[in-house]
Scaffold this active site. Structure first.
Site, PDB file in Angstrom:
ATOM      1  CG  HIS A 145    -119.088  13.503 -69.962  1.00 45.51           C
ATOM      2  ND1 HIS A 145    -119.926  12.362 -69.425  1.00 45.51           N
ATOM      3  CD2 HIS A 145    -118.496  12.685 -71.167  1.00 45.51           C
ATOM      4  CE1 HIS A 145    -119.897  11.487 -70.682  1.00 45.51           C
ATOM      5  NE2 HIS A 145    -119.362  12.120 -71.791  1.00 45.51           N
TER       6      HIS A 145
HETATM    7  C1  BDR Z   1    -114.944  12.418 -69.587  1.00 50.12           C
HETATM    8  O1  BDR Z   1    -113.612  11.806 -70.403  1.00 50.12           O
HETATM    9  C2  BDR Z   1    -113.112  13.135 -71.318  1.00 50.12           C
HETATM   10  O2  BDR Z   1    -113.289  12.655 -72.525  1.00 50.12           O
HETATM   11  C3  BDR Z   1    -114.316  13.938 -71.605  1.00 50.12           C
HETATM   12  O3  BDR Z   1    -113.577  15.268 -71.854  1.00 50.12           O
HETATM   13  C4  BDR Z   1    -115.144  14.229 -70.228  1.00 50.12           C
HETATM   14  O4  BDR Z   1    -113.735  14.602 -69.072  1.00 50.12           O
HETATM   15  C5  BDR Z   1    -116.130  11.769 -70.235  1.00 50.12           C
HETATM   16  O5  BDR Z   1    -115.594  10.314 -69.677  1.00 50.12           O
END
Ligand code: BDR
Ligand code: CA
Length: 316
Positions: A241
């Protein structure tokens, strides 16, 4: 003539994908990284701060101030995500021991110092819960003009990943997110709508590993670990992400975006933490967000591969 670099502050909760966002950021000659701050999120603040120092040591970062940020969300209870990132927040490869030190300021005070001292507006890149950024805006609203924009990973216009409605970063601290989204500062939102299309497959991991320097091998191991959780719930690859918030600054041509008014839900039995996009323009409010909706996935993978190549000469 070389292009002017974009001054940025990186703020995250590493986290495998935060770490990869920073791999991209420090490999880019388009960014001038003024500071890095940690926030509690994927794991607690002690651990995200430790991970921050270790990741930046791995990347050979020198002379960039680093600070520990907020321990807890503004109002709600803290919760973390060990099921996704492991107990350390960066489970998988063994990390180098940190050779870096914190600058001695709180993360929010470091942000304030950078903004005060900067002659030009700075871009914030939060890839964790928005607690530090909200506290910055609450304590020093006069510094708003010193913020060019906020390119963040968070939210999902069509769905969540922690509840049906909410994405993790927003759900951890919805009050902070509401404050930031209502601040009037231009926001680029890399939400789940694009980041779940930004997935990295096993074949892509092999390409990264084949770069075969230390950073590339560790990035491959991180994605491998991150994919395990997602493979079990049916993903085609690991949704990496956070780097999309960096791509929005250094290579926006591979993204599709649209302007939208987005509201953060802080109440509700089912909807706390939801990012509600006003697709029908019923709110009568002007767009406050540039929402990223799509990505050229192959180009994204290439960017990660190319970024890791830049670390072949790194001395820790
Ligand atoms: C977000 O939540 C975390 O697990 C990841 O680092 C990312 O920023 C995705 O939902
Ligand atoms: Ca994150």
């Amino acid at each position: 003539m070389s292009k002017k670099r974009i001054p940025v502050i990186l703020d995250g909760d590493p986290g495998h994908d935060d770490a990869i966002a920073w791999v991209l950021a420090f490999a880019s000659d388009m960014l001038d990284i003024k500071a890095v701050t940690s926030v509690s999120g994927n794991v607690n603040i002690d651990q995200t701060t430790k991970n921050t120092l270790e990741v930046l040591t791995l990347l050979g970062v020198k002379d960039v101030p680093i600070a520990r940020g907020c321990t807890k969300p503004l109002i709600g209870p803290f919760f973390d995500a060990p099921s996704v990132h492991g107990e350390s927040g960066l489970d998988g490869p063994v990390m180098p021991e940190s050779k870096l030190e914190l600058c001695g300021l709180h993360g929010v005070d470091l942000m304030i110092k950078v903004l005060e001292e900067s002659e030009e507006p700075v871009t914030l890149v939060p890839t964790g819960p928005l607690t530090n950024v909200a506290l910055l805006l609450i304590t020093r609203p006069d510094l708003k003009d010193k913020i060019e924009r906020i390119s963040l990973m968070g939210g999902g216009l069509l769905h969540g990943n922690w509840t049906y409605a909410a994405e993790f970063n927003i759900l951890v601290d919805p009050e902070a997110a509401k404050f930031v989204f209502e601040s009037g500062i231009p926001i680029i939102m890399a939400g789940l709508d694009v980041t779940e299309k930004s997935y990295i497959t096993s074949e892509d991991i092999d390409k990264i590993r084949a770069v075969s320097n230390e950073v590339a091998v560790i990035v491959a191991d991180w994605i491998d670990f991150f994919y395990k959780f997602h493979r079990d719930i049916g993903y085609l690859g690991a949704p990496v992400h956070d780097p999309v918030a960096i791509v929005a600054l250094i290579n926006p041509d591979i993204l599709e975006m649209r302007e939208l008014y987005v509201e953060i839900e802080t109440e509700g039995e089912f909807l706390r933490g939801a990012t509600l996009g006003d697709y029908s323009s019923l709110s009568g409010k002007a767009p406050n967000v540039t929402a990223i909706t799509n990505i050229d996935r192959e180009a994204y993978v290439d960017m990660i591969v190319e970024a890791t190549k830049k670390y072949s000469e790194v001395t820790m």
